[in-house]
Design a protein around this motif. Structure first.
Motif, PDB file in Angstrom:
ATOM      1  N   VAL A  85      28.700 -65.020 -57.443  1.00  0.00           N
ATOM      2  CA  VAL A  85      29.018 -64.466 -56.123  1.00  0.00           C
ATOM      3  C   VAL A  85      27.736 -63.908 -55.526  1.00  0.00           C
ATOM      4  CG1 VAL A  85      30.274 -62.671 -54.841  1.00  0.00           C
ATOM      5  CG2 VAL A  85      31.419 -63.928 -56.678  1.00  0.00           C
ATOM      6  N   ILE A  86      27.490 -64.251 -54.275  1.00  0.00           N
ATOM      7  CA  ILE A  86      26.367 -63.690 -53.521  1.00  0.00           C
ATOM      8  C   ILE A  86      26.950 -62.616 -52.612  1.00  0.00           C
ATOM      9  CG2 ILE A  86      24.535 -64.156 -51.853  1.00  0.00           C
ATOM     10  CD1 ILE A  86      24.617 -67.105 -52.945  1.00  0.00           C
ATOM     11  N   ASN A  87      26.584 -61.357 -52.871  1.00  0.00           N
ATOM     12  CA  ASN A  87      27.036 -60.210 -52.092  1.00  0.00           C
ATOM     13  C   ASN A  87      25.933 -59.838 -51.104  1.00  0.00           C
ATOM     14  OD1 ASN A  87      29.554 -58.987 -53.706  1.00  0.00           O
ATOM     15  ND2 ASN A  87      28.079 -59.756 -55.193  1.00  0.00           N
ATOM     16  N   VAL A  88      26.197 -59.944 -49.803  1.00  0.00           N
ATOM     17  CA  VAL A  88      25.223 -59.591 -48.773  1.00  0.00           C
ATOM     18  C   VAL A  88      25.369 -58.104 -48.483  1.00  0.00           C
ATOM     19  CG1 VAL A  88      24.438 -60.014 -46.405  1.00  0.00           C
ATOM     20  CG2 VAL A  88      25.351 -61.913 -47.787  1.00  0.00           C
ATOM     21  N   LEU A  89      24.317 -57.344 -48.744  1.00  0.00           N
ATOM     22  CA  LEU A  89      24.408 -55.882 -48.652  1.00  0.00           C
ATOM     23  C   LEU A  89      24.364 -55.374 -47.221  1.00  0.00           C
ATOM     24  CD1 LEU A  89      22.190 -54.756 -51.670  1.00  0.00           C
ATOM     25  CD2 LEU A  89      24.615 -55.388 -51.604  1.00  0.00           C
ATOM     26  N   SER A  90      25.083 -54.277 -47.017  1.00  0.00           N
ATOM     27  CA  SER A  90      25.077 -53.595 -45.728  1.00  0.00           C
ATOM     28  C   SER A  90      24.000 -52.514 -45.736  1.00  0.00           C
ATOM     29  CB  SER A  90      26.450 -52.980 -45.449  1.00  0.00           C
ATOM     30  OG  SER A  90      26.755 -51.988 -46.403  1.00  0.00           O
ATOM     31  N   ALA A  91      23.694 -51.995 -44.558  1.00  0.00           N
ATOM     32  CA  ALA A  91      22.609 -51.024 -44.401  1.00  0.00           C
ATOM     33  C   ALA A  91      22.789 -49.775 -45.253  1.00  0.00           C
ATOM     34  CB  ALA A  91      22.478 -50.637 -42.926  1.00  0.00           C
ATOM     35  N   SER A  92      24.000 -49.439 -45.597  1.00  0.00           N
ATOM     36  CA  SER A  92      24.258 -48.221 -46.375  1.00  0.00           C
ATOM     37  C   SER A  92      24.075 -48.431 -47.884  1.00  0.00           C
ATOM     38  CB  SER A  92      25.680 -47.724 -46.105  1.00  0.00           C
ATOM     39  OG  SER A  92      26.621 -48.681 -46.573  1.00  0.00           O
ATOM     40  N   GLN A  93      23.646 -49.610 -48.314  1.00  0.00           N
ATOM     41  CA  GLN A  93      23.614 -49.931 -49.743  1.00  0.00           C
ATOM     42  C   GLN A  93      22.208 -50.023 -50.360  1.00  0.00           C
ATOM     43  OE1 GLN A  93      26.405 -53.336 -49.346  1.00  0.00           O
ATOM     44  NE2 GLN A  93      27.748 -52.144 -50.688  1.00  0.00           N
ATOM     45  N   THR A  94      21.273 -49.266 -49.815  1.00  0.00           N
ATOM     46  CA  THR A  94      19.909 -49.249 -50.368  1.00  0.00           C
ATOM     47  C   THR A  94      19.908 -48.812 -51.829  1.00  0.00           C
ATOM     48  OG1 THR A  94      18.981 -48.788 -48.197  1.00  0.00           O
ATOM     49  CG2 THR A  94      17.587 -48.286 -50.102  1.00  0.00           C
ATOM     50  N   PRO A 117      38.323 -64.927 -56.834  1.00  0.00           N
ATOM     51  CA  PRO A 117      39.313 -65.827 -57.443  1.00  0.00           C
ATOM     52  C   PRO A 117      38.930 -66.340 -58.835  1.00  0.00           C
ATOM     53  CG  PRO A 117      39.154 -66.291 -55.112  1.00  0.00           C
ATOM     54  CD  PRO A 117      38.058 -65.287 -55.432  1.00  0.00           C
ATOM     55  N   THR A 118      37.634 -66.430 -59.135  1.00  0.00           N
ATOM     56  CA  THR A 118      37.237 -66.862 -60.485  1.00  0.00           C
ATOM     57  C   THR A 118      36.912 -65.681 -61.398  1.00  0.00           C
ATOM     58  OG1 THR A 118      34.907 -67.149 -59.852  1.00  0.00           O
ATOM     59  CG2 THR A 118      36.342 -69.093 -59.681  1.00  0.00           C
ATOM     60  N   GLY A 119      37.231 -64.459 -60.955  1.00  0.00           N
ATOM     61  CA  GLY A 119      37.062 -63.276 -61.797  1.00  0.00           C
ATOM     62  C   GLY A 119      35.673 -62.674 -61.809  1.00  0.00           C
ATOM     63  N   LEU A 120      34.899 -62.886 -60.745  1.00  0.00           N
ATOM     64  CA  LEU A 120      33.545 -62.342 -60.663  1.00  0.00           C
ATOM     65  C   LEU A 120      33.497 -61.167 -59.693  1.00  0.00           C
ATOM     66  CD1 LEU A 120      31.541 -65.686 -60.565  1.00  0.00           C
ATOM     67  CD2 LEU A 120      32.132 -64.262 -62.539  1.00  0.00           C
ATOM     68  N   PRO A 121      32.545 -60.237 -59.894  1.00  0.00           N
ATOM     69  CA  PRO A 121      32.486 -59.029 -59.065  1.00  0.00           C
ATOM     70  C   PRO A 121      32.099 -59.289 -57.609  1.00  0.00           C
ATOM     71  CG  PRO A 121      31.212 -58.756 -61.081  1.00  0.00           C
ATOM     72  CD  PRO A 121      31.566 -60.193 -60.985  1.00  0.00           C
ATOM     73  N   ILE A 122      32.939 -58.757 -56.708  1.00  0.00           N
ATOM     74  CA  ILE A 122      32.618 -58.669 -55.282  1.00  0.00           C
ATOM     75  C   ILE A 122      32.431 -57.182 -55.020  1.00  0.00           C
ATOM     76  CG2 ILE A 122      33.423 -58.990 -52.922  1.00  0.00           C
ATOM     77  CD1 ILE A 122      35.225 -61.273 -54.059  1.00  0.00           C
ATOM     78  N   LEU A 123      31.225 -56.792 -54.655  1.00  0.00           N
ATOM     79  CA  LEU A 123      30.904 -55.380 -54.495  1.00  0.00           C
ATOM     80  C   LEU A 123      31.567 -54.793 -53.250  1.00  0.00           C
ATOM     81  CD1 LEU A 123      27.124 -55.657 -55.422  1.00  0.00           C
ATOM     82  CD2 LEU A 123      29.070 -55.154 -56.927  1.00  0.00           C
ATOM     83  N   LYS A 124      31.983 -53.543 -53.357  1.00  0.00           N
ATOM     84  CA  LYS A 124      32.657 -52.838 -52.263  1.00  0.00           C
ATOM     85  C   LYS A 124      31.674 -52.599 -51.113  1.00  0.00           C
ATOM     86  CE  LYS A 124      35.314 -48.762 -51.137  1.00  0.00           C
ATOM     87  NZ  LYS A 124      35.668 -47.422 -51.496  1.00  0.00           N
ATOM     88  N   ASP A 125      32.175 -52.719 -49.900  1.00  0.00           N
ATOM     89  CA  ASP A 125      31.452 -52.396 -48.665  1.00  0.00           C
ATOM     90  C   ASP A 125      30.292 -53.332 -48.332  1.00  0.00           C
ATOM     91  OD1 ASP A 125      33.160 -50.239 -48.143  1.00  0.00           O
ATOM     92  OD2 ASP A 125      31.926 -48.878 -49.342  1.00  0.00           O
ATOM     93  N   ALA A 127      28.496 -56.598 -46.477  1.00  0.00           N
ATOM     94  CA  ALA A 127      28.648 -57.189 -45.146  1.00  0.00           C
ATOM     95  C   ALA A 127      29.326 -58.554 -45.218  1.00  0.00           C
ATOM     96  CB  ALA A 127      27.282 -57.320 -44.474  1.00  0.00           C
ATOM     97  N   ALA A 128      29.103 -59.267 -46.323  1.00  0.00           N
ATOM     98  CA  ALA A 128      29.731 -60.572 -46.541  1.00  0.00           C
ATOM     99  C   ALA A 128      29.593 -60.921 -48.014  1.00  0.00           C
ATOM    100  CB  ALA A 128      29.066 -61.651 -45.691  1.00  0.00           C
TER     101      ALA A 128
END
Length: 173
Positions: A85-94, A117-125, A127-128
């Motif tokens: 999973v590629i988690n695109v970070l938001s400005a608040s996630q430095t 769906p495949t059981g991998l981490p999607i980080l909270k907050d 951007a995408a």
């Protein structure tokens, strides 16, 4: 048409460390988004790392790419796993970007996430996020380029975290 600059251009040679530094300094002038790539070890342990080498490749089929240094300890996991999973970070996630950029035993300690769906981490907050099938890998220079076929994604429009000049930036205080 003529292009000029205020400083003379310099030739880059890969033979000296100072030229490598000059090349890195030049690259640092390209602002990029910041991501955390996540996957899972065979024993169920989650791993993740900060990467700013993310880009779109194709809309049909939906493909994205990112790259990882060949010396990275996590390279065998990412080359061997079917998904990430590629988690695109938001400005608040430095702080989160820094946490996943540093070596550490369990970078997920205290980090909130849900499972894809495949059981991998999607980080909270974020951007995408993009859940990808690990479609292909290409060793180039000192990195491996990963091309992922996007199977699932979602967006939560917000200001992105940006990497420029060797540091994380956002317009948020």
């Amino acid at each position: 048409m003529s292009i000029s600059s205020s400083r003379p251009s310099s030739a880059i040679s890969s033979s000296s460390a100072s030229d490598t530094r000059h090349f890195r300094d030049a690259l640092s002038q390209f602002a990029t988004g910041v991501t955390i790539i996540t996957t899972r070890l065979d024993n169920g342990t989650f791993i993740g790392l900060t990467a700013s080498s993310f880009n779109s490749v194709s809309l049909d089929p939906p493909l994205v790419l990112w790259s990882l240094n060949q010396a990275a300890n996590s390279l065998p996991v990412f080359t061997g796993n079917s998904h990430y999973v590629i988690n695109v970070l938001s400005a608040s996630q430095t702080e989160l970007a820094n946490k996943f950029a540093r070596p550490g035993k369990n970078r997920f300690d205290g980090v909130e996430f849900t499972l894809s769906p495949t059981g991998l981490p999607i980080l909270k907050d974020v951007a995408a996020w993009f859940e990808c099938h690990n479609r292909s890998r290409y060793p180039e220079g000192d990195h491996v380029i990963f091309v992922g076929e996007v199977e699932n994604c979602d967006v939560c429009p917000q200001e992105p975290l940006v990497f420029h000049g060797g540091r994380f930036l956002s317009s948020k205080p």
